[in-house]
Design a protein around this motif. Structure first.
Motif, PDB file in Angstrom:
ATOM      1  N   ALA A 161      -2.202   6.718  -2.634  1.00  0.00           N
ATOM      2  CA  ALA A 161      -3.181   6.405  -3.684  1.00  0.00           C
ATOM      3  C   ALA A 161      -4.432   5.752  -3.087  1.00  0.00           C
ATOM      4  CB  ALA A 161      -2.546   5.501  -4.740  1.00  0.00           C
ATOM      5  N   ILE A 162      -4.222   4.851  -2.137  1.00  0.00           N
ATOM      6  CA  ILE A 162      -5.363   4.213  -1.464  1.00  0.00           C
ATOM      7  C   ILE A 162      -6.199   5.272  -0.747  1.00  0.00           C
ATOM      8  CG2 ILE A 162      -6.025   2.647   0.412  1.00  0.00           C
ATOM      9  CD1 ILE A 162      -3.523   0.948  -0.389  1.00  0.00           C
ATOM     10  N   GLU A 163      -5.539   6.180  -0.057  1.00  0.00           N
ATOM     11  CA  GLU A 163      -6.264   7.242   0.652  1.00  0.00           C
ATOM     12  C   GLU A 163      -7.040   8.125  -0.323  1.00  0.00           C
ATOM     13  OE1 GLU A 163      -3.394   7.675   4.574  1.00  0.00           O
ATOM     14  OE2 GLU A 163      -2.972   8.912   2.811  1.00  0.00           O
ATOM     15  N   TYR A 164      -6.416   8.466  -1.441  1.00  0.00           N
ATOM     16  CA  TYR A 164      -7.127   9.278  -2.439  1.00  0.00           C
ATOM     17  C   TYR A 164      -8.307   8.506  -3.039  1.00  0.00           C
ATOM     18  CZ  TYR A 164      -3.562  12.987  -2.443  1.00  0.00           C
ATOM     19  OH  TYR A 164      -2.723  14.027  -2.101  1.00  0.00           O
ATOM     20  N   ARG A 165      -8.125   7.218  -3.249  1.00  0.00           N
ATOM     21  CA  ARG A 165      -9.227   6.396  -3.770  1.00  0.00           C
ATOM     22  C   ARG A 165     -10.394   6.389  -2.782  1.00  0.00           C
ATOM     23  NH1 ARG A 165      -7.683   0.425  -5.156  1.00  0.00           N
ATOM     24  NH2 ARG A 165      -7.637   0.326  -2.888  1.00  0.00           N
ATOM     25  N   GLU A 166     -10.088   6.274  -1.492  1.00  0.00           N
ATOM     26  CA  GLU A 166     -11.136   6.312  -0.466  1.00  0.00           C
ATOM     27  C   GLU A 166     -11.850   7.662  -0.434  1.00  0.00           C
ATOM     28  OE1 GLU A 166      -9.255   5.225   3.194  1.00  0.00           O
ATOM     29  OE2 GLU A 166      -9.255   3.090   2.705  1.00  0.00           O
ATOM     30  N   GLN A 167     -11.178   8.706  -0.888  1.00  0.00           N
ATOM     31  CA  GLN A 167     -11.781  10.041  -0.935  1.00  0.00           C
ATOM     32  C   GLN A 167     -12.576  10.263  -2.229  1.00  0.00           C
ATOM     33  OE1 GLN A 167      -8.517  12.767  -0.332  1.00  0.00           O
ATOM     34  NE2 GLN A 167      -7.925  11.764   1.570  1.00  0.00           N
ATOM     35  N   GLY A 168     -12.647   9.233  -3.061  1.00  0.00           N
ATOM     36  CA  GLY A 168     -13.455   9.315  -4.269  1.00  0.00           C
ATOM     37  C   GLY A 168     -12.697   9.485  -5.572  1.00  0.00           C
ATOM     38  N   HIS A 169     -11.397   9.519  -5.530  1.00  0.00           N
ATOM     39  CA  HIS A 169     -10.603   9.642  -6.755  1.00  0.00           C
ATOM     40  C   HIS A 169     -10.419   8.252  -7.362  1.00  0.00           C
ATOM     41  CE1 HIS A 169      -9.806  13.827  -5.873  1.00  0.00           C
ATOM     42  NE2 HIS A 169      -9.538  13.459  -4.629  1.00  0.00           N
ATOM     43  N   GLN A 170     -10.995   8.062  -8.530  1.00  0.00           N
ATOM     44  CA  GLN A 170     -11.038   6.718  -9.123  1.00  0.00           C
ATOM     45  C   GLN A 170      -9.879   6.424 -10.062  1.00  0.00           C
ATOM     46  OE1 GLN A 170     -13.289   4.472  -7.964  1.00  0.00           O
ATOM     47  NE2 GLN A 170     -13.711   6.161  -6.573  1.00  0.00           N
ATOM     48  N   ASN A 171      -9.032   7.393 -10.370  1.00  0.00           N
ATOM     49  CA  ASN A 171      -7.985   7.203 -11.377  1.00  0.00           C
ATOM     50  C   ASN A 171      -6.608   6.900 -10.794  1.00  0.00           C
ATOM     51  OD1 ASN A 171      -9.846   7.795 -13.444  1.00  0.00           O
ATOM     52  ND2 ASN A 171      -9.549   9.979 -13.100  1.00  0.00           N
ATOM     53  N   VAL A 172      -6.545   6.319  -9.612  1.00  0.00           N
ATOM     54  CA  VAL A 172      -5.261   6.131  -8.937  1.00  0.00           C
ATOM     55  C   VAL A 172      -4.670   4.731  -9.101  1.00  0.00           C
ATOM     56  CG1 VAL A 172      -5.756   7.934  -7.239  1.00  0.00           C
ATOM     57  CG2 VAL A 172      -6.383   5.565  -6.742  1.00  0.00           C
ATOM     58  N   GLN A 173      -5.390   3.821  -9.726  1.00  0.00           N
ATOM     59  CA  GLN A 173      -4.901   2.440  -9.836  1.00  0.00           C
ATOM     60  C   GLN A 173      -3.530   2.326 -10.498  1.00  0.00           C
ATOM     61  OE1 GLN A 173      -6.612  -0.028  -8.212  1.00  0.00           O
ATOM     62  NE2 GLN A 173      -4.730  -1.195  -8.536  1.00  0.00           N
ATOM     63  N   PRO A 174      -3.220   3.112 -11.531  1.00  0.00           N
ATOM     64  CA  PRO A 174      -1.861   3.015 -12.100  1.00  0.00           C
ATOM     65  C   PRO A 174      -0.752   3.297 -11.085  1.00  0.00           C
ATOM     66  CG  PRO A 174      -3.301   4.167 -13.619  1.00  0.00           C
ATOM     67  CD  PRO A 174      -4.073   3.992 -12.329  1.00  0.00           C
ATOM     68  N   TRP A 175      -0.995   4.204 -10.131  1.00  0.00           N
ATOM     69  CA  TRP A 175       0.001   4.512  -9.097  1.00  0.00           C
ATOM     70  C   TRP A 175       0.126   3.336  -8.120  1.00  0.00           C
ATOM     71  CZ3 TRP A 175      -2.605   8.062 -11.798  1.00  0.00           C
ATOM     72  CH2 TRP A 175      -1.897   9.170 -12.262  1.00  0.00           C
ATOM     73  N   ILE A 176      -0.984   2.715  -7.819  1.00  0.00           N
ATOM     74  CA  ILE A 176      -0.953   1.539  -6.950  1.00  0.00           C
ATOM     75  C   ILE A 176      -0.184   0.416  -7.626  1.00  0.00           C
ATOM     76  CG2 ILE A 176      -2.379  -0.268  -5.897  1.00  0.00           C
ATOM     77  CD1 ILE A 176      -4.523   1.924  -5.414  1.00  0.00           C
ATOM     78  N   ASP A 177      -0.514   0.149  -8.879  1.00  0.00           N
ATOM     79  CA  ASP A 177       0.114  -0.952  -9.606  1.00  0.00           C
ATOM     80  C   ASP A 177       1.612  -0.742  -9.798  1.00  0.00           C
ATOM     81  OD1 ASP A 177      -2.414  -2.102  -9.803  1.00  0.00           O
ATOM     82  OD2 ASP A 177      -2.741  -1.405 -11.863  1.00  0.00           O
ATOM     83  N   SER A 178       2.007   0.463 -10.208  1.00  0.00           N
ATOM     84  CA  SER A 178       3.440   0.698 -10.460  1.00  0.00           C
ATOM     85  C   SER A 178       4.232   0.707  -9.152  1.00  0.00           C
ATOM     86  CB  SER A 178       3.649   2.004 -11.233  1.00  0.00           C
ATOM     87  OG  SER A 178       3.222   3.114 -10.474  1.00  0.00           O
ATOM     88  N   SER A 179       3.635   1.217  -8.085  1.00  0.00           N
ATOM     89  CA  SER A 179       4.319   1.214  -6.790  1.00  0.00           C
ATOM     90  C   SER A 179       4.512  -0.215  -6.291  1.00  0.00           C
ATOM     91  CB  SER A 179       3.528   2.023  -5.767  1.00  0.00           C
ATOM     92  OG  SER A 179       3.473   3.378  -6.144  1.00  0.00           O
ATOM     93  N   LEU A 180       3.468  -1.001  -6.379  1.00  0.00           N
ATOM     94  CA  LEU A 180       3.534  -2.392  -5.931  1.00  0.00           C
ATOM     95  C   LEU A 180       4.589  -3.166  -6.708  1.00  0.00           C
ATOM     96  CD1 LEU A 180       2.188  -4.350  -3.954  1.00  0.00           C
ATOM     97  CD2 LEU A 180       0.489  -4.847  -5.702  1.00  0.00           C
ATOM     98  N   ALA A 181       4.650  -2.962  -8.012  1.00  0.00           N
ATOM     99  CA  ALA A 181       5.607  -3.672  -8.857  1.00  0.00           C
ATOM    100  C   ALA A 181       7.057  -3.290  -8.565  1.00  0.00           C
ATOM    101  CB  ALA A 181       5.295  -3.405 -10.333  1.00  0.00           C
ATOM    102  N   ALA A 182       7.273  -2.100  -8.022  1.00  0.00           N
ATOM    103  CA  ALA A 182       8.635  -1.617  -7.779  1.00  0.00           C
ATOM    104  C   ALA A 182       9.221  -2.062  -6.443  1.00  0.00           C
ATOM    105  CB  ALA A 182       8.656  -0.093  -7.857  1.00  0.00           C
ATOM    106  N   LEU A 183       8.416  -2.600  -5.547  1.00  0.00           N
ATOM    107  CA  LEU A 183       8.902  -2.971  -4.215  1.00  0.00           C
ATOM    108  C   LEU A 183       9.891  -4.129  -4.289  1.00  0.00           C
ATOM    109  CD1 LEU A 183       5.569  -2.689  -2.204  1.00  0.00           C
ATOM    110  CD2 LEU A 183       7.422  -1.008  -2.356  1.00  0.00           C
ATOM    111  N   LYS A 184      10.925  -4.067  -3.476  1.00  0.00           N
ATOM    112  CA  LYS A 184      11.995  -5.073  -3.478  1.00  0.00           C
ATOM    113  C   LYS A 184      12.042  -5.914  -2.212  1.00  0.00           C
ATOM    114  CE  LYS A 184      13.750  -3.380  -7.323  1.00  0.00           C
ATOM    115  NZ  LYS A 184      13.075  -3.841  -8.509  1.00  0.00           N
ATOM    116  N   THR A 185      11.838  -5.314  -1.058  1.00  0.00           N
ATOM    117  CA  THR A 185      12.047  -6.037   0.202  1.00  0.00           C
ATOM    118  C   THR A 185      10.795  -6.810   0.605  1.00  0.00           C
ATOM    119  OG1 THR A 185      11.345  -4.155   1.555  1.00  0.00           O
ATOM    120  CG2 THR A 185      13.714  -4.316   1.033  1.00  0.00           C
ATOM    121  N   PRO A 186      10.989  -7.945   1.267  1.00  0.00           N
ATOM    122  CA  PRO A 186       9.829  -8.701   1.762  1.00  0.00           C
ATOM    123  C   PRO A 186       8.949  -7.878   2.710  1.00  0.00           C
ATOM    124  CG  PRO A 186      11.811 -10.055   1.880  1.00  0.00           C
ATOM    125  CD  PRO A 186      12.253  -8.663   1.501  1.00  0.00           C
ATOM    126  N   SER A 187       9.557  -7.069   3.550  1.00  0.00           N
ATOM    127  CA  SER A 187       8.786  -6.270   4.507  1.00  0.00           C
ATOM    128  C   SER A 187       7.899  -5.251   3.802  1.00  0.00           C
ATOM    129  CB  SER A 187       9.716  -5.560   5.493  1.00  0.00           C
ATOM    130  OG  SER A 187      10.433  -6.512   6.254  1.00  0.00           O
TER     131      SER A 187
END
Length: 194
Positions: free
Chosen positions: A141-167
């Motif tokens: 999503a970050i890579e697509y955002r850097e390429q000019g796609h502005q509608n990727v924030q929901p994928w960033i937010d939901s992915s971040l919220a789903a992470l479990k491990t500290p690493s």
């Protein structure tokens, strides 16, 4: 027995579909030519090995599970999350059972075992592999955002919220704070880690 090589070849061709099938969620975000499922699975496997090594588990097992985590999509396709509440899809283990039916027992057990462990989410390696799936989506999503796609924030937010491990959480924070090509600038500027 004579059918086994034919069924194995069939499975290999079937898995090849993942190179052609696109990740459909990105179409919703406006990405015209999104990554393939195979592209996603490859980087997910690399990320899984990294996270699992940092977490003290077996990186090879996590990477292995990640290679098979989306193989069911040869039969059910990549159903976008937007559609999932309206559809009754078969469980991944059921699809995998159909995919490996008639294969040599060691191969069928290997694939079914990897998918089953991934879906059960009980081993450290499975948790890390699932985190890798989400972290790969976040990075893409970050890579697509850097390429000019502005509608990727929901994928960033939901992915971040789903992470479990500290690493995985640390790696996500780092990915969010850097650009996808900062590593290139470091290499071109002759920076070496000492």
């Amino acid at each position: 027995m004579a059918e086994e090589p034919s069924r194995l070849a069939g499975l290999l061709y079937e898995i090849g579909l993942l190179k052609r099938y696109r990740r459909t969620g990105w179409l919703v975000a406006g990405v015209r030519d999104p990554e393939s499922i195979a592209d996603h699975s490859f980087r997910t496997a690399v990320i899984a090995s990294v996270i699992t090594a940092l977490e003290g588990g077996n990186p090879e097992r996590a990477a292995f599970m990640s290679l098979f985590h989306d193989t069911q999509e040869t039969r059910v396709t990549d159903i976008p999350y937007l559609a999932k509440p309206y559809l009754k899809a078969a469980r991944n283990e059921e699809v995998t059972a159909d995919q490996v039916r008639g294969l040599p027992e060691p191969v069928a057990e290997m694939v079914s075992g990897a998918v089953g462990e991934y879906e059960e989410k009980t081993s450290l390696e499975a948790v890390c592999a699932r985190d890798a799936d989400k972290l790969e989506c976040l990075i893409q999503a970050i890579e697509y955002r850097e390429q000019g796609h502005q509608n990727v924030q929901p994928w960033i937010d939901s992915s971040l919220a789903a992470l479990k491990t500290p690493s995985a959480k640390r790696l996500a924070d780092e990915a969010l704070g850097t650009g996808s090509l900062e590593w290139v600038a470091r290499v071109l500027n002759g920076e070496r880690d000492t």
